[in-house]
Enzyme design. Sequence first.
Site, short mmCIF file in Angstrom:
data_model
loop_
_atom_site.label_atom_id
_atom_site.label_comp_id
_atom_site.label_asym_id
_atom_site.label_seq_id
_atom_site.Cartn_x
_atom_site.Cartn_y
_atom_site.Cartn_z
CG ASP A 7 6.77 -0.70 -7.03
OD1 ASP A 7 7.81 -0.88 -7.67
OD2 ASP A 7 6.16 -1.61 -6.44
CE LYS A 43 8.28 -4.10 -12.70
NZ LYS A 43 8.25 -5.56 -12.56
CG MET A 75 -3.14 -4.28 -11.03
SD MET A 75 -1.71 -5.39 -10.94
CE MET A 75 -2.34 -6.66 -9.84
#
Length: 504
Positions: free
Chosen positions: A36, A58, A167
């Site tokens: 990632d 991502k 996030m």
Amino acid sequence: MTLGKVYLVGAGLGSLDTLTLRGYHLLKQAEVLVYDALVDRRLLAEVSPRCLLVDVGKRGGQPSTPQTQINRLLAYYCQQGHQVVRLKSGDPLIFGRSAAELEALATENCPVEIVPGVSSAIAAPTLAGIPLTDAELSSGFTVVSAHNPESLNWSILARVDTLVLLMGGRSLPEIVALLLENGKPEFTLVAIIRWAGFPEQEIWQGTLRNIVKLTAGETLSPTVIIIGNVIEKRSLFSSLVHLPDMPLSNQTILVTRSAGQSSNFTQLLEQKGARVIEMPALEIVPPSTWELMDKAIANLAQFDWLILTSSNAVEYFWERLNFHGLDSRALGRIKLAVVGKKTAFVLRKKGLEPDYIPPNFIADSLVENFPESLSGKQLLFPRVETGGREVLVKECTEQGATVTEVPAYQSQCPTTVPPEAAQALQNQEINIITFASSKTVKNGMKLIRELGNISLDSVCIASIGPQTSKTCLELLGRVDIEAEEYTLEGLTESIIEWVGDRKN
């Protein structure tokens, strides 16, 4: 065909320090690594050189690999019989979309093992000196993903003692507004931790009333947000939490070495805390013909010295020796002159010790300090096919030597710039550009110009030595750093000294 196996490994905060021992061993054994964006690049240096690296990172607001494609990749490599490590930041089962991958692998009957990791929801508060629970201030905590705030029940979350949001950086104003609307007091403490556990870790502390103003203009990714009055304990614990002091923290460095040869330099810089972005400015390929090299190898006995001025020359010369069924014994009594520490290191890996290494690690000093008279000597010089400097051949010839030049490899300019490098240059994120040869300056500037109108006025230009600096002056008009010792280690130390002077 024998099936391989897929390991879903939690990388912790992304650095080697927070990777579990089981995860580390699997990383060393991996044949395919699927990783990632938030995984520290220093982890990639731990895998075998034969391991296939697949970046499926991502990042919010940026193009990313579709999850269905990731699923297919994992199943494909497993079915080819490979040991596949799927490296995911944090813990693979905490907001890691692992369910989709596990379901896809189960459908394809692929063996899987899950290896836990340290979640940033736990580690980030700890490294900021914030206890998530406290006998008086917090009987528990709740962790949520906040990339889609409107989907959460804020009337319940507003009553939680301590709230940990992952996030949620881009949605901070909306999160604050929703908490206040649902009765959370405006003087509730808030801490935002960016790049937790890394040398560039930053922490903002405020309240629901002022945290948006305090972080205005900041890029809050990747961040962990903690909301709750337990944050007041930070004053007690933060001084007890140790983070490494890295001299190149907060420096983004563009490395322009040849493709496949920048990893050692990248590792040197990253070990000092730098964020390194690679933009290969050279591609090393075989020469257009092996005719001259083959002729020289067939007549090795006629030469007195073999002159090797780069690791590429060593590798390609030995590759051709092996092609003819020969090894180092074919050199007989030929003496070896080597320019540079890296070249000497590669030669020693072949089992041979150089007879002569010129001072300053540059070709210009080879003739001046040569250990014996060159008059009448036969020199074999495997070199780059085109574009190399002629001074060495000229000086040897003037001293009475006969130099046989043979093309050992070609160096050419790549046709594209990696997306990460292009984006960093266009967004003015680069602090320092490093050049390790005149060719990397020429090719690097060609690639940068092709990206459009990019200013390097505020970017530090770092050169490995005098000849490279000369080309920098010709094409860029300046050199800000020149290594005192003309090696990658020397260039790293000179960069550290320059950054330290600016900080002081």
